[in-house]
Scaffold this motif. Structure first.
Motif, PDB file in Angstrom:
ATOM      1  N   GLU A 168      -3.211  23.549  37.819  1.00 33.04           N
ATOM      2  CA  GLU A 168      -2.391  21.809  38.773  1.00 33.04           C
ATOM      3  C   GLU A 168      -2.147  22.306  40.175  1.00 33.04           C
ATOM      4  O   GLU A 168      -2.767  21.229  40.624  1.00 33.04           O
ATOM      5  CB  GLU A 168      -1.451  21.224  38.025  1.00 33.04           C
ATOM      6  N   ARG A 169      -1.803  23.429  40.346  1.00 38.58           N
ATOM      7  CA  ARG A 169      -1.927  23.711  41.887  1.00 38.58           C
ATOM      8  C   ARG A 169      -3.021  23.755  42.752  1.00 38.58           C
ATOM      9  O   ARG A 169      -3.443  23.254  43.600  1.00 38.58           O
ATOM     10  CB  ARG A 169      -0.856  24.542  42.525  1.00 38.58           C
ATOM     11  N   PHE A 170      -4.254  24.423  41.731  1.00 35.83           N
ATOM     12  CA  PHE A 170      -5.543  24.641  42.416  1.00 35.83           C
ATOM     13  C   PHE A 170      -6.091  23.567  42.728  1.00 35.83           C
ATOM     14  O   PHE A 170      -6.410  23.034  43.180  1.00 35.83           O
ATOM     15  CB  PHE A 170      -6.072  25.561  41.692  1.00 35.83           C
ATOM     16  N   LEU A 171      -5.895  22.803  41.353  1.00 31.77           N
ATOM     17  CA  LEU A 171      -7.160  21.547  41.676  1.00 31.77           C
ATOM     18  C   LEU A 171      -6.901  20.423  42.238  1.00 31.77           C
ATOM     19  O   LEU A 171      -6.943  19.428  42.543  1.00 31.77           O
ATOM     20  CB  LEU A 171      -6.508  20.805  39.897  1.00 31.77           C
ATOM     21  N   ARG A 172      -5.032  20.158  42.922  1.00 30.65           N
ATOM     22  CA  ARG A 172      -4.536  19.494  43.869  1.00 30.65           C
ATOM     23  C   ARG A 172      -4.601  19.584  45.285  1.00 30.65           C
ATOM     24  O   ARG A 172      -4.182  18.864  46.089  1.00 30.65           O
ATOM     25  CB  ARG A 172      -2.862  19.322  43.423  1.00 30.65           C
ATOM     26  N   SER A 173      -5.110  21.172  45.301  1.00 31.15           N
ATOM     27  CA  SER A 173      -5.167  22.163  46.740  1.00 31.15           C
ATOM     28  C   SER A 173      -6.472  20.716  47.484  1.00 31.15           C
ATOM     29  O   SER A 173      -7.428  20.553  46.971  1.00 31.15           O
ATOM     30  CB  SER A 173      -5.018  23.238  46.738  1.00 31.15           C
ATOM     31  N   ASP A 174      -5.886  20.639  48.580  1.00 32.10           N
ATOM     32  CA  ASP A 174      -7.160  20.197  49.988  1.00 32.10           C
ATOM     33  C   ASP A 174      -7.418  20.752  50.430  1.00 32.10           C
ATOM     34  O   ASP A 174      -8.862  20.266  50.465  1.00 32.10           O
ATOM     35  CB  ASP A 174      -6.011  19.571  51.239  1.00 32.10           C
ATOM     36  N   SER A 175      -7.734  22.078  50.208  1.00 32.95           N
ATOM     37  CA  SER A 175      -7.961  23.787  50.460  1.00 32.95           C
ATOM     38  C   SER A 175      -9.347  24.406  50.115  1.00 32.95           C
ATOM     39  O   SER A 175     -10.348  24.610  50.004  1.00 32.95           O
ATOM     40  CB  SER A 175      -7.295  24.204  51.002  1.00 32.95           C
ATOM     41  N   VAL A 176      -9.089  23.251  48.600  1.00 34.14           N
ATOM     42  CA  VAL A 176     -10.258  23.670  47.867  1.00 34.14           C
ATOM     43  C   VAL A 176     -11.253  22.505  47.661  1.00 34.14           C
ATOM     44  O   VAL A 176     -10.782  21.140  47.612  1.00 34.14           O
ATOM     45  CB  VAL A 176      -9.924  24.151  45.983  1.00 34.14           C
ATOM     46  N   SER A 177     -12.934  22.764  48.201  1.00 35.84           N
ATOM     47  CA  SER A 177     -13.194  21.347  47.814  1.00 35.84           C
ATOM     48  C   SER A 177     -13.228  21.436  46.512  1.00 35.84           C
ATOM     49  O   SER A 177     -13.228  21.519  45.702  1.00 35.84           O
ATOM     50  CB  SER A 177     -15.265  21.903  48.455  1.00 35.84           C
ATOM     51  N   PRO A 178     -14.091  19.962  46.150  1.00 37.18           N
ATOM     52  CA  PRO A 178     -14.667  19.286  45.366  1.00 37.18           C
ATOM     53  C   PRO A 178     -15.204  19.753  44.255  1.00 37.18           C
ATOM     54  O   PRO A 178     -15.223  20.012  42.808  1.00 37.18           O
ATOM     55  CB  PRO A 178     -14.896  17.828  45.159  1.00 37.18           C
ATOM     56  N   GLU A 179     -16.177  19.792  45.056  1.00 37.71           N
ATOM     57  CA  GLU A 179     -17.745  21.193  43.965  1.00 37.71           C
ATOM     58  C   GLU A 179     -17.150  22.047  43.188  1.00 37.71           C
ATOM     59  O   GLU A 179     -16.856  22.845  42.544  1.00 37.71           O
ATOM     60  CB  GLU A 179     -18.661  22.038  44.949  1.00 37.71           C
ATOM     61  N   TYR A 188      -1.394  39.137  42.970  1.00 35.53           N
ATOM     62  CA  TYR A 188      -1.571  37.938  43.424  1.00 35.53           C
ATOM     63  C   TYR A 188       0.251  37.641  43.979  1.00 35.53           C
ATOM     64  O   TYR A 188      -0.363  36.040  45.407  1.00 35.53           O
ATOM     65  CB  TYR A 188      -2.198  36.737  42.410  1.00 35.53           C
ATOM     66  N   ASP A 189       0.545  38.017  43.463  1.00 33.87           N
ATOM     67  CA  ASP A 189       2.105  37.306  44.299  1.00 33.87           C
ATOM     68  C   ASP A 189       2.646  37.729  45.849  1.00 33.87           C
ATOM     69  O   ASP A 189       3.058  36.912  46.268  1.00 33.87           O
ATOM     70  CB  ASP A 189       3.580  37.503  43.932  1.00 33.87           C
ATOM     71  N   GLU A 190       1.700  38.868  45.891  1.00 30.76           N
ATOM     72  CA  GLU A 190       1.870  39.404  47.569  1.00 30.76           C
ATOM     73  C   GLU A 190       0.984  38.047  48.745  1.00 30.76           C
ATOM     74  O   GLU A 190       1.423  38.298  49.944  1.00 30.76           O
ATOM     75  CB  GLU A 190       1.380  40.617  47.786  1.00 30.76           C
ATOM     76  N   ALA A 191      -0.039  38.277  47.821  1.00 26.42           N
ATOM     77  CA  ALA A 191      -0.854  36.963  48.491  1.00 26.42           C
ATOM     78  C   ALA A 191      -0.277  35.778  48.778  1.00 26.42           C
ATOM     79  O   ALA A 191      -0.731  35.629  49.829  1.00 26.42           O
ATOM     80  CB  ALA A 191      -1.933  37.168  48.049  1.00 26.42           C
ATOM     81  N   LEU A 192       0.323  35.411  47.835  1.00 23.48           N
ATOM     82  CA  LEU A 192       1.417  33.948  48.005  1.00 23.48           C
ATOM     83  C   LEU A 192       2.772  34.703  48.736  1.00 23.48           C
ATOM     84  O   LEU A 192       2.763  32.865  49.143  1.00 23.48           O
ATOM     85  CB  LEU A 192       1.468  33.342  46.417  1.00 23.48           C
ATOM     86  N   ALA A 193       2.771  34.925  49.285  1.00 23.04           N
ATOM     87  CA  ALA A 193       3.828  35.045  49.228  1.00 23.04           C
ATOM     88  C   ALA A 193       4.315  35.602  51.698  1.00 23.04           C
ATOM     89  O   ALA A 193       4.305  34.798  52.064  1.00 23.04           O
ATOM     90  CB  ALA A 193       4.328  36.819  50.213  1.00 23.04           C
ATOM     91  N   VAL A 194       2.561  35.179  51.248  1.00 25.86           N
ATOM     92  CA  VAL A 194       1.807  35.106  52.563  1.00 25.86           C
ATOM     93  C   VAL A 194       1.785  34.088  53.147  1.00 25.86           C
ATOM     94  O   VAL A 194       1.963  32.954  54.261  1.00 25.86           O
ATOM     95  CB  VAL A 194       1.029  36.443  53.103  1.00 25.86           C
ATOM     96  N   SER A 195       1.111  33.615  52.265  1.00 26.16           N
ATOM     97  CA  SER A 195       0.088  32.348  52.042  1.00 26.16           C
ATOM     98  C   SER A 195       0.932  31.234  51.059  1.00 26.16           C
ATOM     99  O   SER A 195      -0.856  31.972  50.365  1.00 26.16           O
ATOM    100  CB  SER A 195      -1.146  32.120  52.849  1.00 26.16           C
ATOM    101  N   PRO A 196       1.464  30.352  50.990  1.00 26.29           N
ATOM    102  CA  PRO A 196       2.023  30.336  48.969  1.00 26.29           C
ATOM    103  C   PRO A 196       0.836  29.274  48.956  1.00 26.29           C
ATOM    104  O   PRO A 196       0.697  29.137  47.461  1.00 26.29           O
ATOM    105  CB  PRO A 196       3.410  29.578  49.816  1.00 26.29           C
ATOM    106  N   ASP A 197       0.119  27.914  49.639  1.00 23.28           N
ATOM    107  CA  ASP A 197      -1.573  27.695  49.092  1.00 23.28           C
ATOM    108  C   ASP A 197      -2.612  28.479  48.974  1.00 23.28           C
ATOM    109  O   ASP A 197      -3.861  27.018  49.214  1.00 23.28           O
ATOM    110  CB  ASP A 197      -1.056  26.299  50.162  1.00 23.28           C
ATOM    111  N   TYR A 198      -2.796  29.459  49.344  1.00 22.02           N
ATOM    112  CA  TYR A 198      -3.843  30.460  48.792  1.00 22.02           C
ATOM    113  C   TYR A 198      -4.848  30.414  47.851  1.00 22.02           C
ATOM    114  O   TYR A 198      -4.183  30.367  47.191  1.00 22.02           O
ATOM    115  CB  TYR A 198      -3.991  31.516  49.922  1.00 22.02           C
ATOM    116  N   ALA A 199      -5.436  28.785  47.684  1.00 24.60           N
ATOM    117  CA  ALA A 199      -5.939  28.530  47.058  1.00 24.60           C
ATOM    118  C   ALA A 199      -6.597  30.281  45.623  1.00 24.60           C
ATOM    119  O   ALA A 199      -6.616  30.446  44.475  1.00 24.60           O
ATOM    120  CB  ALA A 199      -6.930  27.886  46.983  1.00 24.60           C
ATOM    121  N   PRO A 200      -7.674  30.665  46.216  1.00 25.77           N
ATOM    122  CA  PRO A 200      -7.796  32.260  45.522  1.00 25.77           C
ATOM    123  C   PRO A 200      -6.995  32.966  44.661  1.00 25.77           C
ATOM    124  O   PRO A 200      -7.031  33.217  43.717  1.00 25.77           O
ATOM    125  CB  PRO A 200      -8.620  33.076  45.804  1.00 25.77           C
ATOM    126  N   ALA A 201      -5.853  32.855  45.690  1.00 28.23           N
ATOM    127  CA  ALA A 201      -4.610  33.844  44.606  1.00 28.23           C
ATOM    128  C   ALA A 201      -3.962  32.800  43.433  1.00 28.23           C
ATOM    129  O   ALA A 201      -3.160  33.371  42.422  1.00 28.23           O
ATOM    130  CB  ALA A 201      -3.441  33.738  45.580  1.00 28.23           C
TER     131      ALA A 201
END
Length: 571
Positions: free
Chosen positions: A259-270, A224-237
């Motif tokens: 909180e980062r996940f829940l505030r992310s604009d890239s994640v749908s409300p659903e 997950y850290d490697e994924a976030l190093a590439v894309s810091p806001d990648y919601a699944p990571a």
């Protein structure tokens, strides 16, 4: 001479092509080409019947015009005439076998008519002749998968990578194919191999999820850290890392990441709502209680960000009800219903909540209102009927039953339930003749419907009439449900009234084993049977049990027991 010079894709069922016709060498040829252009214009306007009519005239005059046959095939397909479409496209292919689109559209007709073998063969031939057409490879993979030819699909994937190199799409496709073959470790190893050369947040997150499932928390966190190093806001990571913290009870890190996940604009409300519902359902009560302030803040934050999203309002309502804040839950469900007046589920959620909260007066009115909004859903009326019953307004219940019968013609289940309820309500009102008439109507629908048979038989026994009929009905209930204490009580009581206390005793003894001891009425009936058999001590033992459980069900029970004692002493 070939007749199509340029093809333009159209948004149609087959992504149909239209184009300009190359000028011929004579007035006749030019005239035909102009007529084809006119037909294509009709096709483009989705007037397929007129396009087909024009093209049929053209092929009659110029049977060797491949473009006319091609567009006629497309028009016929859009009209649902697959046989004619196939015939015309085959003719176009025979006139110009090197034309990619002629063969491709014929393959699409094969696919639409579910002839996988012919579709596959056509794609394989096209791929040999047009190896740089990348869309063919993925179409072939799908075809191979539909025929469970995984090895062929993998071979085609190898061809893609040979042609254009490996990429995230091919890596994920290979992963999926290997898993379909049950080659799970090999599938994940293929992603590891890809990750050693390329950086893909999606691939790294999948590997993280896998390590989590294997309880390798540190390896999961690393992915997950490697994924976030590439894309810091990648919601699944972000969510994956949060889950690592939750599972390892590092809650001081879990909540900020969540909180980062829940505030992310890239994640749908659903998507956010789905995660929260899952969290609340699997969390133990101690977790919910210990971290109630953090969880409250998350839910309130989500409502701030998505104040009018139906899935979020529903999730918040579930959370508040589950944490014993029914009034807040009610506010969320009501807001959701008001924001989405056309949503059956929003109305149903609110009406059901009123039932769980025992708010019978409001349930009565809201159930009726929901039915007016959704007249094809009599279930709302049935909820209102339940409320009316709890309020003791049996006439209102009967009115709802009449409505249900009127709108549920052909629905035997709802009609059966309506007649059953009518019988019960008329009995409550002391109108037994009407009750029996309703029960008779119910039994015409299902002659062996045990709830009706039991109630009908019991009420007849209480009237002291038609005991033979009552016996026959009650006998069916105990045959169908031999361990049901209520049905055993009815049958045993009828036997007693028929002067057969010894037979009745065995059924009451059986009822005692399956919950009969919890009912004052059943205990009283059993005591009467024992008293009739001269087993006085045991009879009064069960009467004492009945007294301790009697909550007003049996009027005058204490006086009756006193009379029985006096009768016993006088013998």
């Amino acid at each position: 001479m070939k007749n199509i010079n340029r093809i333009i894709f159209l948004a149609a069922v087959l992504l149909l092509a239209c184009g300009h016709i190359v000028s011929g060498q004579g007035s006749r040829e030019r005239l035909i080409e102009n007529r084809i252009v006119s037909a294509v214009e009709k096709y483009d306007e989705r007037d397929f019947s007129r396009a087909s009519e024009l093209l049929e005239g053209i092929v009659a005059e110029a049977p060797d015009n491949d473009a006319a046959h091609f567009y006629l095939g497309l028009s016929e397909f859009c009209l649902g005439h697959t046989v004619a479409a196939e015939r015309e496209l085959k003719k176009a292919v025979s006139l110009d076998p090197d034309n990619f689109w002629y063969r491709y559209r014929l393959a699409m007709v094969y696919s639409a008519t579910d002839r996988k073998e012919l579709t596959t063969a056509m794609f394989e031939e096209l791929l040999e002749d047009f190896p740089k057409k990348s869309e063919l490879y993925y179409s072939l993979i799908e075809l191979y998968l539909s025929q469970d030819r995984i090895d062929k699909a993998l071979g085609t994937l190898d061809q893609i990578e040979t042609l254009s190199g490996a990429g995230e799409a091919t890596a994920l496709t290979r992963f999926d194919l290997l898993r379909r073959q049950g080659r799970y470790e090999e599938a994940y190893e293929s992603l590891r191999k890809f990750s050693r050369e390329y950086s893909s947040p999606q691939v790294l997150s999948i590997l993280g999820d896998y390590e989590m499932s294997m309880y390798n928390d540190s390896l999961a966190l690393k992915s997950y850290d490697e994924a976030l190093a590439v894309s810091p806001d990648y919601a699944p990571a972000v969510l994956g890392k949060a889950e690592v913290f939750r599972v390892t009870r590092r809650y001081d890190e879990y909540f900020p990441f969540l909180e980062r996940f829940l505030r992310s604009d890239s994640v749908s409300p659903e998507g956010k709502a789905d995660y929260l519902r899952s969290l609340f359902q699997r969390a133990d009560p101690m977790f919910l209680k210990t971290f109630s302030s953090s969880l409250d803040a998350m839910v309130e934050g989500c409502l701030e960000v998505h104040p009018e999203d139906s899935s979020m309002l529903t999730t918040a309502g579930i959370y508040y009800y589950g944490t014993e804040r029914a009034s807040k839950a009610k506010s969320c469900f009501r807001k959701n219903m008001e924001l989405y007046p056309g949503s059956i589920s929003a109305a149903a959620n609110y009406v059901e909540l009123l039932m769980y909260m025992d708010e019978w007066t409001e349930l009565s009115s809201e159930g009726r209102r929901a039915f007016r909004n959704f007249p094809s859903e009599p279930g709302f009326l049935e909820m209102a009927s339940m409320a009316d019953y709890r309020l003791g307004d049996y006439r209102k219940v009967l009115g709802i039953c009449d409505t249900v019968l009127a709108v549920s013609a052909g629905d035997s289940v709802r009609t059966l339930n309506a007649y059953t309820t009518m019988g019960d309500m008329y009995h409550q009102l002391g109108e037994n003749a009407k009750a029996y008439k309703a029960y008779d109507a119910a039994l015409k629908i299902d002659p062996e419907y045990v709830p009706v048979l039991n109630n009908y038989a019991y009420f007849l026994s209480m009237d002291g009439r038609k005991l033979k009929k009552a016996y026959q009905m009650s006998r069916i209930t105990v045959e169908k449900e031999p361990d049901n204490p209520t049905y055993l009580d009815t049958f045993g009581w009828i036997l007693y009234l028929q002067g057969r206390p010894e037979e009745a005793k065995s059924h009451f003894k059986h009822a005692m084993l399956y919950g009969g001891k919890d009912s004052a009425v059943i205990l009283d009936h059993y005591a009467e049977v024992l008293y009739a058999l001269g087993e006085y001590d045991l009879a009064f033992f069960y009467w004492s049990q009945a007294m301790s459980r009697n909550n007003g069900e049996i009027e005058g029970l204490e006086e009756k027991i006193s009379r029985r004692k006096a009768q016993m002493d006088s013998k």
